[in-house]
Write a protein that holds these residues in place. Structure first.
Motif, PDB file in Angstrom:
ATOM      1  N   LYS A   1      -7.331   6.149  -6.487  1.00 12.21           N
ATOM      2  CA  LYS A   1      -6.945   4.986  -6.034  1.00 12.21           C
ATOM      3  C   LYS A   1      -6.658   4.097  -7.215  1.00 12.21           C
ATOM      4  CE  LYS A   1      -9.407   2.190  -3.594  1.00 12.21           C
ATOM      5  NZ  LYS A   1     -10.016   1.486  -2.441  1.00 12.21           N
TER       6      LYS A   1
ATOM      7  N   SER B   1       0.756  -1.245   0.076  1.00 12.52           N
ATOM      8  CA  SER B   1       0.134   0.024   0.137  1.00 12.52           C
ATOM      9  C   SER B   1       0.959   1.357  -0.012  1.00 12.52           C
ATOM     10  CB  SER B   1      -0.794   0.048   1.209  1.00 12.52           C
ATOM     11  OG  SER B   1      -1.707   1.292   1.221  1.00 12.52           O
TER      12      SER B   1
ATOM     13  N   ASP C   1     -10.946   7.540  -4.450  1.00  9.20           N
ATOM     14  CA  ASP C   1     -10.698   6.738  -3.358  1.00  9.20           C
ATOM     15  C   ASP C   1     -11.845   7.059  -2.223  1.00  9.20           C
ATOM     16  OD1 ASP C   1      -9.891   5.830  -0.847  1.00  9.20           O
ATOM     17  OD2 ASP C   1      -7.840   6.400  -1.264  1.00  9.20           O
TER      18      ASP C   1
ATOM     19  N   SER D   1      -1.848  -1.297  -3.677  1.00 13.90           N
ATOM     20  CA  SER D   1      -2.741  -0.192  -3.879  1.00 13.90           C
ATOM     21  C   SER D   1      -2.225   0.989  -3.774  1.00 13.90           C
ATOM     22  CB  SER D   1      -3.942  -0.514  -2.728  1.00 13.90           C
ATOM     23  OG  SER D   1      -4.783   0.528  -2.745  1.00 13.90           O
TER      24      SER D   1
ATOM     25  N   SER E   1      -2.824   5.035  -3.378  1.00 12.35           N
ATOM     26  CA  SER E   1      -3.757   6.262  -3.294  1.00 12.35           C
ATOM     27  C   SER E   1      -3.155   7.296  -3.431  1.00 12.35           C
ATOM     28  CB  SER E   1      -4.272   6.044  -1.764  1.00 12.35           C
ATOM     29  OG  SER E   1      -5.199   7.387  -1.563  1.00 12.35           O
TER      30      SER E   1
ATOM     31  N   ASP F   1      -5.732   0.324  -8.102  1.00  9.66           N
ATOM     32  CA  ASP F   1      -5.457  -0.933  -7.024  1.00  9.66           C
ATOM     33  C   ASP F   1      -4.972  -1.985  -8.201  1.00  9.66           C
ATOM     34  OD1 ASP F   1      -6.074  -0.851  -4.578  1.00  9.66           O
ATOM     35  OD2 ASP F   1      -8.314  -0.762  -4.717  1.00  9.66           O
TER      36      ASP F   1
END
Length: 267
Positions: free
Chosen positions: A42, A8, A34, A50, A52, A44
């Motif tokens: 975002k 992330s 997001d 992921s 953001s 993904d």
């Protein structure tokens, strides 16, 4: 900053443009607003990674690789495309696979494609910012009309001269350009009478370019005719002759009465 083993990333840097490069093996990603962070988008990659990030003020570029790449643009939480555009460069194919662009959870009164080559072009809608694409073999477009409204669709051929086949395909319309590009499209929708005289009629328009263009309308899997009709506008021919014609071909079996109405020498 170089990273590895990361699942992330949260990035709040302000930028004019942003770009993301897929891994060499290719991959699949979903671009969306997001829902957890205001002003952020975002990207993904399934359970792998992921991203953001703060939406850029101009454009996002997503670059694919030589593998099978797909980018899904999800409008469920809003429009995830900045004011400039989204550019998806899918890259080449080394194994005969497909690079795909998918559009989901969106509504619009009109949708337009302008092709610039066998695998390239742009998508635009009256309430959605531009998407430019290159290196694409398939587009799955689920954009439909909002409640109690209608939607028209159009596809502009490139200037090179193109041929396509329009057919019905499991509740969608399929416009196939040989093995080069397939558009799978949610069908146009006719607006109710209460929407007024200027509301979308649910038409599907194919516009030719400067080369020798053809459209084949196939009834093999049912009728591909939109509620407001199918319109084929052949482009201007730079050279006259048998091999420089725009052609309309109708194939298959249709349970209807056929009426040809000629309005002038080319219509």
């Amino acid at each position: 900053i170089t990273f590895s083993g990361v699942e992330s990333i949260s990035d709040s840097l302000t930028s004019t443009n942003r770009s993301v490069q897929f891994a060499p093996a290719g991959g699949s990603a979903v671009l969306a607003v997001d829902p957890a962070v205001a002003g952020q988008l975002k990207l993904d990659f399934g359970t792998d990674l992921s991203l953001s990030f703060k939406a850029p003020t101009n454009a996002i570029t997503v670059n694919g690789a030589e593998g099978n790449d797909s980018l899904t643009v999800d409008f469920a939480n809003g429009v995830p495309i900045p004011a400039g555009k989204l550019q998806f460069n899918a890259g080449g194919q080394t194994n005969g696979g497909q690079d795909q662009l998918l559009l989901i959870n969106a509504t619009a009164p009109s949708v337009e494609y302008a092709l610039t080559g066998p695998h390239s072009g742009s998508f635009s809608a009256s309430n959605i910012n531009y998407i430019n694409f290159t290196g694409i073999e398939a587009i799955n477009d689920s954009v439909t009309a909002a409640n109690n409204s209608g939607m028209n669709r159009s596809v502009q051929y490139s200037s090179e001269g193109q041929s396509s086949v329009l057919s019905a395909d499991s509740g969608k319309l399929k416009l196939q350009f040989g093995t080069e590009l397939t558009l799978s499209l949610a069908p146009p929708v006719k607006a109710p009478a209460a929407a007024g005289a200027n509301a979308p009629i649910g038409s599907f328009t194919v516009i030719g370019g400067a080369g020798a263009d053809s459209l084949t309308v196939s009834y093999a899997n049912g009728s591909p005719i939109a509620p407001g009709g199918v319109f084929f506008q052949g482009g201007t021919q730079p050279v006259n002759g048998e091999n420089n014609r725009d052609q309309l071909v109708v194939t298959g079996t249709a349970a209807l009465t056929v009426l040809h109405t000629v309005t002038n020498a080319t219509d």
